[in-house]
Every structure is written in C-alpha cells, then in structure tokens.
Design an enzyme around this catalytic site. Structure first.
Site, mmCIF file in Angstrom:
data_model
loop_
_atom_site.group_PDB
_atom_site.id
_atom_site.type_symbol
_atom_site.label_atom_id
_atom_site.label_comp_id
_atom_site.label_asym_id
_atom_site.label_seq_id
_atom_site.Cartn_x
_atom_site.Cartn_y
_atom_site.Cartn_z
ATOM 1 N N LYS A 84 98.092 -43.225 160.411
ATOM 2 C CA LYS A 84 99.548 -43.195 159.847
ATOM 3 C C LYS A 84 100.123 -42.859 158.727
ATOM 4 O O LYS A 84 99.686 -42.686 158.303
ATOM 5 C CB LYS A 84 99.520 -45.083 158.432
ATOM 6 C CG LYS A 84 100.777 -45.134 157.901
ATOM 7 C CD LYS A 84 100.416 -46.704 157.044
ATOM 8 C CE LYS A 84 101.618 -46.843 156.190
ATOM 9 N NZ LYS A 84 101.639 -47.658 155.211
ATOM 10 N N LYS A 132 110.802 -50.675 146.880
ATOM 11 C CA LYS A 132 109.482 -51.198 146.316
ATOM 12 C C LYS A 132 110.060 -51.157 145.088
ATOM 13 O O LYS A 132 110.742 -50.529 144.179
ATOM 14 C CB LYS A 132 109.010 -50.334 146.339
ATOM 15 C CG LYS A 132 108.205 -50.401 147.475
ATOM 16 C CD LYS A 132 106.892 -49.204 147.534
ATOM 17 C CE LYS A 132 106.157 -48.792 148.832
ATOM 18 N NZ LYS A 132 104.909 -50.052 149.120
ATOM 19 N N ARG A 139 102.901 -50.401 160.541
ATOM 20 C CA ARG A 139 102.514 -50.757 161.443
ATOM 21 C C ARG A 139 103.493 -50.639 162.439
ATOM 22 O O ARG A 139 103.262 -50.688 163.879
ATOM 23 C CB ARG A 139 102.880 -52.447 161.488
ATOM 24 C CG ARG A 139 103.990 -53.058 160.820
ATOM 25 C CD ARG A 139 103.476 -55.075 160.557
ATOM 26 N NE ARG A 139 103.178 -54.513 158.884
ATOM 27 C CZ ARG A 139 102.041 -55.828 157.913
ATOM 28 N NH1 ARG A 139 102.936 -57.004 158.790
ATOM 29 N NH2 ARG A 139 101.935 -55.596 156.895
ATOM 30 N N GLU A 167 106.471 -50.415 157.424
ATOM 31 C CA GLU A 167 106.692 -50.164 157.960
ATOM 32 C C GLU A 167 105.757 -49.400 158.787
ATOM 33 O O GLU A 167 105.523 -48.402 160.007
ATOM 34 C CB GLU A 167 107.325 -49.080 157.720
ATOM 35 C CG GLU A 167 106.921 -47.149 157.108
ATOM 36 C CD GLU A 167 106.006 -47.881 155.323
ATOM 37 O OE1 GLU A 167 104.736 -47.741 154.991
ATOM 38 O OE2 GLU A 167 106.054 -49.210 154.850
ATOM 39 N N ASP A 210 107.252 -43.568 151.222
ATOM 40 C CA ASP A 210 107.489 -44.759 151.405
ATOM 41 C C ASP A 210 108.602 -45.406 150.128
ATOM 42 O O ASP A 210 107.702 -45.812 148.887
ATOM 43 C CB ASP A 210 106.199 -45.567 151.682
ATOM 44 C CG ASP A 210 106.100 -46.922 151.600
ATOM 45 O OD1 ASP A 210 107.472 -47.438 152.203
ATOM 46 O OD2 ASP A 210 105.552 -48.164 151.623
ATOM 47 N N ASP A 253 109.603 -52.240 154.360
ATOM 48 C CA ASP A 253 108.067 -52.375 153.469
ATOM 49 C C ASP A 253 107.029 -51.999 154.206
ATOM 50 O O ASP A 253 106.515 -51.617 154.334
ATOM 51 C CB ASP A 253 108.182 -52.854 152.274
ATOM 52 C CG ASP A 253 107.316 -51.649 151.684
ATOM 53 O OD1 ASP A 253 107.070 -50.544 151.410
ATOM 54 O OD2 ASP A 253 107.029 -52.348 150.240
ATOM 55 N N ASP A 282 100.696 -42.375 151.240
ATOM 56 C CA ASP A 282 100.695 -43.594 151.867
ATOM 57 C C ASP A 282 100.614 -42.452 153.910
ATOM 58 O O ASP A 282 100.982 -43.104 154.916
ATOM 59 C CB ASP A 282 102.675 -44.102 152.323
ATOM 60 C CG ASP A 282 102.261 -45.096 152.612
ATOM 61 O OD1 ASP A 282 101.139 -46.260 152.932
ATOM 62 O OD2 ASP A 282 103.253 -45.926 153.516
#
Length: 513
Positions: A275, A287, A361, A359, A280, A357, A298
């Site tokens: 990933k 967030k 996956r 994201e 993010d 959020d 991230d």
C-alpha cells in the site's frame, strides 16, 4: 551509512573513539558479557563491580559510559545492556545483540570510529551486531537547517551530530566466508531498510506517487530489476478503478509500479504487494484534527516491498520476486471519490465506497488482482491498513492474516526470527456479511468491531483462486511517534522489510512450502 569491518584486533591496542562492551543482568548484579575479556582484565577483573557502582544493571537498552583503562588507545568504554543473562551453555539471542548494538550506535552519534566487543559466538551473531549497528546509526536530516550558524554543525553541514562513521566488530573473522557473508547480508538488508525509512520520512510535498515511482526506477536500473510504471492513462485503459478512484481527488496522479527480480536458478515465484498512499487526508471522509500530521507514513507498505525486492536483488536470492507498489494520494476535491460512489475494480467486481478513508484496501485490491494474474506461489501484501489493528496489538506489533494457516504460521515465524514482533490474526467468515451492499458486489466497510479483520476479509476477495496469500497490517509499528529504542528510530521504521527478505530466503532455499 556507517562503514563496517570485521577485526581480530585486541581492544586495548585499537585506535577508536570508544570500545563497546555488553553487560547482562545477572541474578546478583551486572555480568560482563563474552567479548569483553581484555577490557575486564584491564580493570583487574572488577569491571562488573565498577559498573554496578555507576548504577548499571545490565537491563536491555541501558548505556553506561566510563573512562577506558590506562594503556587503551580508545579513551572511552561504553557498556550497553543485553538484558537477562542467558542460561549456562546458551548464548545471547540475535535480537538481544541487535538491540544492544543499535543502542550503542545511537549513543555514539558524532563519533568517527567505535570498536564493538560484543559476544560473537558465530557468523549469525556477527550479522546481528552488524545489522543493529547499521539500523541504530540511522538518522534522517535531509530537511534540517543548514543556515549560517556553523558552531553546532556536523561534517555534513547540518545541525546536530553525524551518525557513527565506522564500526569495527571485534572477534569477527575477516577471512571466514560465513562471517563475511553475514556482514554483507546485514549491509544489503540494512541499507535498503534505511532507504525505506527515508521514503517514509519524506514530506508528501516531495514524495508524491510520481516521485516514488521515480525513486523505484532509479533503483531498478542500478540493480538490474525490470520495472513497469502505469500512469493515469495506462491505469484507466487497464480498468484499475480502485487505484484511480482513490487518486481522483489529487493533483498528483496515481501510479502502479511493478518491480520484477528474476533468478535463472529460481524454482518459486513470490509476489509482494504494498500500500503506497503517499498522503492520506481521508478524502471526502476527512480525518479529524490531530490525525493528519503523520499521514505521510501511509506508504510504508510500499516502501517495505520496494526495500525487500531491491535487497533480494542485491543478495542474488534464487527466487523470482515481483513487487507491486500501489501508489496514490488521497485528497478531498471536486473530483474526489464520494461516499456512495461505486468503483469497478481491475478484477471486474464493483465496490460501494462507504468511507473514502478506507482507501488502502481499494488500491491493494487492484494490485492483488494484478499480482494474481501471474499465478505466483504466494502473495504477501503489506499495509498500514487499520487503526483497529493498533488497538488490538499496540504500536510495536503487526498483525498477520492469511487464507492458509500453515503459511500464516510460516510468516509469523519468519517475522519473529528477524526481530519484527508480529501476531497471527483470524479471518472470521461471519464478518464478511457486514460488507454486503445493495448497490455493488461488496462495500469497502463492514462491522466496526473487528475492523482490522474486516479489512483482511475485503482483501481476500481480490486474491486469485488457489493462490496462497498473507496480509500484514503494519499500522502500529510502521511509524514510531515516540522516542527511539533499540535500533528503532523516531519516525519511519521500515517494518516488514526484514520479514519479506527472510521469506524470500526461505523460499529460495526450499524451506518455505
């Protein structure tokens, strides 16, 4: 990077800034560890008592400095705690040596040379100490002030102390093939792990998906790794709806990077998927305040995959490895994916996005399906995926999920062997129902409780049939917001690089599946 040498020299006659020795925590006080015999002799065999008088106990991470004895060419002795004294006829484990070496290397920042007289029973110990030194000496100062004040600057022109420049491993055997190989392995793995740390620590205004891909291209060229970079147009043409959907709100377009290392002697093929959300914000599902500041980390999963593939190439491992870096920036804008949107993934499945959020996956799903098309023997994905995993396992342990129990155990054993704390986690099928969608094939959110397991179940949907797969959720240990410890610095840690490399080694040797 700290220079490493194996040395047969005796501690008293070695020119260095410091001699590092190990101290264990014994039943009746501190115990001087093997490797420091000549140092102890110079204190008339009373070094343990001197250290105890100075407050040392031998506890893990403890550092005690004292003047070197008369006649030593080094002015300082640094005693570092190894933790509990091992039982009779058993030596210190590799992780204890790794941690002690890392603590000492950090304590000696600003020094030109240190001699490490830690226990070296065999080549494995030499590799552990070498790794600890190289990882412990790490610093990230690219963005430190280099203004006009020169009083506090190191040799590199930046404020603060430079990392330890050179480390000699006393008791090492420079002409022994096993010792040389252990140090060479430690160097390759540590240098690539530290490169992963650099990437994680880079601010997102400098490391966007395109820039990350550029770093990968340069490394691939240097180490003979084949690389393919899919930009927005190629992703759209290929139907990578997950990666495109996550990157839709950013001015910096997404990328899918494929790194292919091949060996002519390979009998197995591994795929590593990372990933790579270079920043993010949460997207439209923004967030809350206080949760954005470290979101440059991230992309730690992609950094780990990148580091592991390059390290494997440098080591010439006899296994084929394909690394997939799913890179995007998750930002809110007029073009961003909205909660309620439906994305058609690379696999053809549709996903209802209930939370932008969640994201990671989505980008991993596309990359997992792409990796599956090559029918590798196993796929391992790495991601800072869920806060739920941090709640479950804390800040220093990552979770392992898999569609094969034996493989999950093998990954766990590999992680523990290299000193990366991990724990096997289940994939309860009853949680899958929570991701049912009236609109699409699946939703990107399910039950709140067990959120880390739900994310794993989502990813499982995008692994090709019959392919062995494991998912590493490294959300906790990927970025250390506290103070440094052992060989782990503040900031990016490079977690999972060593686990992936070890899995590759075990696969190459035929000891994994």
């Amino acid at each position: 990077m700290t220079a490493l040498t194996l040395s047969t020299a005796a501690a008293p006659g070695l020119r260095a800034d410091a001699i590092v020795i190990g101290v264990a925590k014994g039943a009746e006080g501190p115990v001087v560890a093997p490797g420091a015999e000549t140092v102890d002799k110079a204190y008339d065999g009373k070094l343990a008592g001197v250290l105890e008088t100075l407050g040392a106990s031998g506890a893990e991470g403890e550092v005690t400095k004292l003047p070197a004895p008369a006649g030593f060419k080094a002015p300082l002795v640094v005693a570092v705690g190894l933790g509990a004294e091992p039982e009779k006829d058993s030596g210190f484990d590799a992780e204890a040596l790794r941690k002690a070496a890392g603590v000492a290397a950090r304590a000696l920042a600003g020094s030109k040379k240190a001699a490490f007289a830690l226990p070296l029973a065999d080549a494995t110990d030499a590799g552990a100490v070498a790794e600890g030194v190289l990882l412990g000496a790490y610093s990230f100062d690219t963005y430190k002030d280099s203004g006009k004040d020169t009083k506090a600057k190191d040799a590199k022109g930046k404020n603060g102390k430079a990392p330890l420049a050179e480390a000699a491993l006393l008791g090492g055997k420079p002409r022994d093939r096993a010792y040389k190989a252990a140090v060479e392995r430690a160097t390759a793995v540590s240098e690539e792990l530290n490169r992963a740390r650099d990437l994680i620590n880079m601010p997102p205004n400098d490391l966007n998906p395109e820039a990350f891909a550029g770093v990968a291209q340069a490394a691939a060229k240097e180490h003979g790794i084949k690389i393919q970079v899919l930009d927005e147009k190629a992703l759209e043409k290929g139907g990578y709806g997950g990666i495109l959907g996550v990157g839709a709100g950013s001015a910096s377009g997404p990328r899918l990077v494929k790194l292919s290392y091949t060996s002519s002697k390979a009998k197995k093929h591994l795929a590593f998927v990372g990933k790579g959300i270079t920043y993010d914000s949460g997207g439209i599902s923004l967030k809350p305040a206080g949760h954005n500041e470290t979101m440059k980390c991230d992309m730690s999963g992609a950094a780990a995959v990148f580091g592991a593939v390059v390290a494997a190439a440098r080591l010439g491992l006899e296994v084929n490895i394909t690394g997939w870096l799913a890179l995007a920036e998750n930002m809110p804008s007029g073009s961003a994916t909205r909660p309620g949107d439906v994305l058609r993934m690379y696999s053809g499945k549709t996903v209802e996005v209930l939370n932008t959020d969640a994201e990671g996956r989505l980008v991993l799903a596309d990359a997992l399906w792409a990796a599956s098309q090559e029918k590798p023997d196993a796929i391992v994905d790495v991601a800072t995926l869920t806060g739920a995993m941090m709640l479950a396992l804390g800040n220093r342990t990552f979770g392992i999920m898999a569609n094969d129990e034996a493989f999950r155990s093998a990954v766990h054993e590999a992680a523990e062997e290299v000193g990366e704390p991990a724990w096997p986690m289940p994939l309860p099928e009853h949680l899958r129902k929570g991701m049912d969608s009236a609109t699409a094939d699946i939703a990107n959110m399910g039950e709140r409780m067990g959120g880390g397991l739900v994310a794993g179940l989502f990813l499982k949907e995008f692994v090709g049939e019959g392919i062995t797969w494991a998912h590493l959720d490294i959300a906790g240990p990927a970025f250390n917001e506290g103070g440094p410890f052992g060989y782990t610095p503040k900031g990016g840690t490079g977690t999972a690089v060593r686990t992936l490399v070890r899995l590759a080694e075990l696969t190459a040797s035929g000891d994994l599946g």
